[in-house]
Design a protein around this motif. Structure first.
Motif, PDB file in Angstrom:
ATOM      1  N   VAL A 192      27.900  30.340  43.813  1.00  0.00           N
ATOM      2  CA  VAL A 192      28.513  31.655  43.565  1.00  0.00           C
ATOM      3  C   VAL A 192      29.921  31.472  43.014  1.00  0.00           C
ATOM      4  O   VAL A 192      30.338  32.158  42.061  1.00  0.00           O
ATOM      5  CB  VAL A 192      28.533  32.486  44.860  1.00  0.00           C
ATOM      6  CG1 VAL A 192      29.342  33.763  44.667  1.00  0.00           C
ATOM      7  CG2 VAL A 192      27.109  32.828  45.288  1.00  0.00           C
ATOM      8  N   ALA A 193      30.678  30.544  43.613  1.00  0.00           N
ATOM      9  CA  ALA A 193      32.042  30.300  43.139  1.00  0.00           C
ATOM     10  C   ALA A 193      32.059  29.761  41.712  1.00  0.00           C
ATOM     11  O   ALA A 193      33.020  29.988  40.958  1.00  0.00           O
ATOM     12  CB  ALA A 193      32.745  29.317  44.075  1.00  0.00           C
ATOM     13  N   ALA A 194      30.995  29.053  41.336  1.00  0.00           N
ATOM     14  CA  ALA A 194      30.922  28.504  39.984  1.00  0.00           C
ATOM     15  C   ALA A 194      30.484  29.536  38.965  1.00  0.00           C
ATOM     16  O   ALA A 194      30.392  29.226  37.769  1.00  0.00           O
ATOM     17  CB  ALA A 194      29.960  27.318  39.965  1.00  0.00           C
ATOM     18  N   GLY A 195      30.199  30.740  39.414  1.00  0.00           N
ATOM     19  CA  GLY A 195      29.851  31.803  38.481  1.00  0.00           C
ATOM     20  C   GLY A 195      28.377  32.131  38.401  1.00  0.00           C
ATOM     21  O   GLY A 195      27.969  32.950  37.562  1.00  0.00           O
ATOM     22  N   ALA A 196      27.568  31.525  39.258  1.00  0.00           N
ATOM     23  CA  ALA A 196      26.133  31.823  39.230  1.00  0.00           C
ATOM     24  C   ALA A 196      25.890  33.243  39.749  1.00  0.00           C
ATOM     25  O   ALA A 196      26.479  33.655  40.754  1.00  0.00           O
ATOM     26  CB  ALA A 196      25.368  30.816  40.084  1.00  0.00           C
ATOM     27  N   THR A 197      25.067  33.956  39.067  1.00  0.00           N
ATOM     28  CA  THR A 197      24.727  35.312  39.504  1.00  0.00           C
ATOM     29  C   THR A 197      23.752  35.259  40.681  1.00  0.00           C
ATOM     30  O   THR A 197      23.125  34.234  40.956  1.00  0.00           O
ATOM     31  CB  THR A 197      24.099  36.103  38.362  1.00  0.00           C
ATOM     32  OG1 THR A 197      22.854  35.478  37.989  1.00  0.00           O
ATOM     33  CG2 THR A 197      25.015  36.153  37.153  1.00  0.00           C
TER      34      THR A 197
END
Length: 479
Positions: free
Chosen positions: A394-399
């Motif tokens: 999530v922190a890496a930008g995964a939806t």
């Protein structure tokens, strides 16, 4: 709770068996012994598993619960040794299955399958790790695929929690379904070979052939047995035995009897002895043992003259007449059905095939249900241990959708691997059963997998794995 549910489900299961004519519609009393043993075994296994998990958790350092300790360490040495020993036992049992005769073949096949299933379940983490590392050696590809490979390669034990119940469910489904399908191919093939060059004639819609029809079918080479029951004396006292009346004067004449070797031994008789036989009307007739011959299913174990059977048993009827192919009178007597050897053998085995198929389906349903529950529990537990991993994504930008799809793909891949392993471990015992049936029936028998049962078990487990993975992942990353 599981024991209570099992007891409650016994009544509906009995109703299904009654509806399928597999058991009689009688009241089945509850027996305390088997219930107590099954309940105690379930509790013992649950407590043993809980203690093993608790003991392993207690070995961890206190800080392990607050930070990531890195990739999994892989399967323990004890698990690997146990898996290899179970694998060796399964191979030895499969070899033994191919050599044994009689009803023990099925028991050995199931034992071999159980040993191989246990081996696959124990070795699942090692296999998952090897396959995943082989996949990660190839660079590039889609992000979801790369994440799935990385997860399976770094945490094979977590994937093994999904693979193991799938192996059990699919392995037993393939083995049980294959046993039924292979037997359904073997025994009619044996009967077809025995009746080669013959056709059968039966009454269409009535229980037997009248005497006028039997006389019309009495062509050269025909066998028109007239069954009856005789009460004869023996070492164990009066015994009711099945007898066959025949009109073949070259085999037996009035006042004579022909016995098979086992029957003669059981009655303590030899050629030339006298057998006092009580017929259906109560009359006792002394019969001279004309000869003792090796067992032959087509002849019968106790053969007397047809005219004597008719004289003492007016209600006796010939169920099936066996004629040489092409020797059926033209036109055939009215109201009869003529079938070749293959059609007759298939019809003769149809009832057994239906009942064994039903019982196998019920067992497969239980096995698949267990596998689905085990998969769902394993996925839920595994997802609960990887909240930190999902938070990093999530922190890496995964939806949220990407994470749900990734976890669903991971669990689906693990379940698919379990299905393939379950199929693989069922092949050796199934091939051994086919080899044993080939020797027993004298016909070439190939293992016949039940594709429908296999797809049902594997599809159920994979679907449950994908859904459970998606649902638990969605809850884990819920804002």
């Amino acid at each position: 709770m599981g024991t209570v549910l099992a007891v409650v489900s016994a009544a509906p299961l009995h109703a299904v068996l009654v509806a399928a004519d597999a058991v009689r519609p009688a009241r089945v009393p509850a027996v305390a012994g088997p219930l107590a043993v099954a309940g105690a075994a379930g509790v013992l296994l649950a407590v043993t598993g809980g203690l093993a998990a608790a003991r392993r958790a207690a070995r961890g350092a206190p800080l392990d619960v607050v930070h990531d300790t890195g990739p999994g360490r892989g399967p323990a040495r004890g698990r690997l040794v146990g898996g290899l020993l179970a694998l060796a036992a399964g191979v030895l049992l499969a070899v033994r299955t191919a050599a044994v005769t009689g009803d023990g073949r099925v028991g050995l096949a199931l034992s071999a399958g159980a040993a191989l299933v246990v081996a696959s379940a124990l070795l699942a983490p090692a296999l998952v790790g090897v396959l995943a590392r082989a996949g990660t050696a190839r660079p590039g590809g889609r992000v979801t695929v790369a994440l799935v490979r990385a997860e399976l390669g770094t945490n094979p034990e977590r994937a093994g929690a999904v693979v193991a119940p799938v192996v059990v469910a699919v392995g037993f489904a393939v083995l049980l379904g294959g046993l039924v399908a292979t037997s359904a191919a073997a025994y009619p093939a044996q009967r077809t070979a025995q009746l080669a060059g013959q056709v059968t004639v039966e009454r269409d819609g009535t229980p037997g052939l009248p005497d006028d029809v039997a006389r019309a079918l009495a062509v050269p080479g025909a066998r028109i047995p007239l069954p009856t029951v005789l009460v004869v004396g023996g070492p164990a006292g009066p015994t009711a035995v099945d007898a066959v009346g025949t009109a073949d004067p070259g085999l037996v004449r009035p006042g004579e009897v022909v016995l098979s070797t086992p029957t003669a031994d059981a009655l303590g008789l030899a050629g030339g002895a006298t057998l006092d036989a009580r017929f259906a009307d109560g009359g006792v007739v002394p019969l001279r043992v004309a000869r003792v011959l090796p067992p032959d299913e087509r002849r019968g174990d106790l053969v007397v003259d047809r005219s004597q059977v008719r004289a003492h048993d007016p209600a006796a009827l010939t169920r099936t007449a066996f004629l040489p192919a092409g020797a059926v009178p033209d036109p055939a007597p009215p109201g009869v059905t003529v079938r070749d050897a293959a059609a007759y053998a298939a019809a003769e085995y149809a009832v057994d095939a239906r009942l064994t198929g039903l019982l196998a389906t019920l067992l497969v349903a239980v096995s698949a249900g267990y596998g689905a529950l085990g998969v769902a529990a394993g996925v839920g537990a595994a997802t609960g241990t990887r909240r930190a991993d999902l938070a990093v994504l999530v922190a890496a930008g995964a939806t949220r959708g990407r994470i749900v799809a990734t976890v669903a793909a991971e669990t689906g891949a693990a379940a698919t691997l379990g299905s393939l392993l379950g199929l693989a471990v069922a092949v050796p015992p199934l091939a051994a059963v086919a080899s044993g049936l080939s020797a027993a029936t004298g016909t070439a028998v190939a293992p016949v997998p039940d594709v429908g049962v296999t797809v049902l078990a594997a599809g159920t487990c994979v679907l449950v794995a994908v859904l459970a993975g998606a649902v638990t992942a969605a809850r884990a990353v819920r804002p």
